[in-house]
Design a protein around this motif. Sequence first.
Motif, PDB file in Angstrom:
ATOM      1  N   UNK A 189       0.837  -1.190   0.000  1.00  0.00           N
ATOM      2  CA  UNK A 189       0.000   0.000   0.000  1.00  0.00           C
ATOM      3  C   UNK A 189       0.875   1.245   0.000  1.00  0.00           C
ATOM      4  N   UNK A 190       0.416   2.293  -0.697  1.00  0.00           N
ATOM      5  CA  UNK A 190       1.150   3.556  -0.696  1.00  0.00           C
ATOM      6  C   UNK A 190       0.181   4.706  -0.929  1.00  0.00           C
ATOM      7  N   UNK A 191       0.600   5.870  -0.472  1.00  0.00           N
ATOM      8  CA  UNK A 191      -0.161   7.083  -0.732  1.00  0.00           C
ATOM      9  C   UNK A 191       0.178   7.584  -2.129  1.00  0.00           C
ATOM     10  N   UNK A 192      -0.746   8.265  -2.792  1.00  0.00           N
ATOM     11  CA  UNK A 192      -0.418   8.843  -4.094  1.00  0.00           C
ATOM     12  C   UNK A 192       0.658   9.917  -3.954  1.00  0.00           C
ATOM     13  N   UNK A 193       1.607   9.899  -4.832  1.00  0.00           N
ATOM     14  CA  UNK A 193       2.715  10.842  -4.833  1.00  0.00           C
ATOM     15  C   UNK A 193       3.959  10.153  -5.350  1.00  0.00           C
TER      16      UNK A 193
END
Length: 184
Positions: free
Chosen positions: A53-57
Motif C-alpha cells: 500500500x502507498x499514498x499517491x505521490x
Amino acid sequence: MSIDRLYSVAARLQRLQNNYEDFGMRRTVEGIMVVHEHGHPHILMLQIANAFFKLPGDYLTPGETDEPGLKKRLDDRLAPLDPTMFEPEDGALNDWEIGDCLAQWWRPNFETFMYPFIPAHVTKPKECKKMYVVDLPERKVFAVPRNMKLLAIPVFELYDNSGRYGPQLAAIPHLLSRYNFILQ
C-alpha cells in the motif's frame, strides 16, 4: 532485466544510492486524501500487487518545490491519460488543494527504515518524505494505472497496524487526530 528485479527492494535502494550520488538527497511528496464513507473517515491509497500500500505521490526532481510537484505527481498518478475523453472543466488538471504538511519521514542510510526524525548521528540523510493533506476537488475523475487499485482504507484499520501497512501509514490516524471531521 526481469520485472521482479526491476521492482525489488534491493533494486530500489540501489537506484536511491545511484541517484544520491548524482543529485543528493531524494525528496518525496505524498498526499493524504480523506473521504467519508459510512460516516467514518477513510484514506485513499494505492494498492500494488494485492499486498503493498502507498499514498499517491512520488519523488521530486531536483529544484522542484513541494506543492507544484505534488500536484503534478497526483495528476500523473490519478488523472486520466487522455483528459479530453472526460471533458474536464476549466483547469480540471492540477486543481488539487494542498493543505498542511502533516509529517516528514527521514531515511538516514540506504536502508528500508525511515524515521519521523533525523537521528543525531546523521548529517546527510538520503531521503526526506513529506506527507500533505490534500482536499479532493469537488468533481474529479480518477484513472489508476492497471497494476494498481485505488482503495479507501478506514482510519480504524490503519490505527496501530504497522504490521500490514508499515509505520508511516499506520501513523496517519495520529497525524489526523488534530483535525475535527464534520460530515455533511
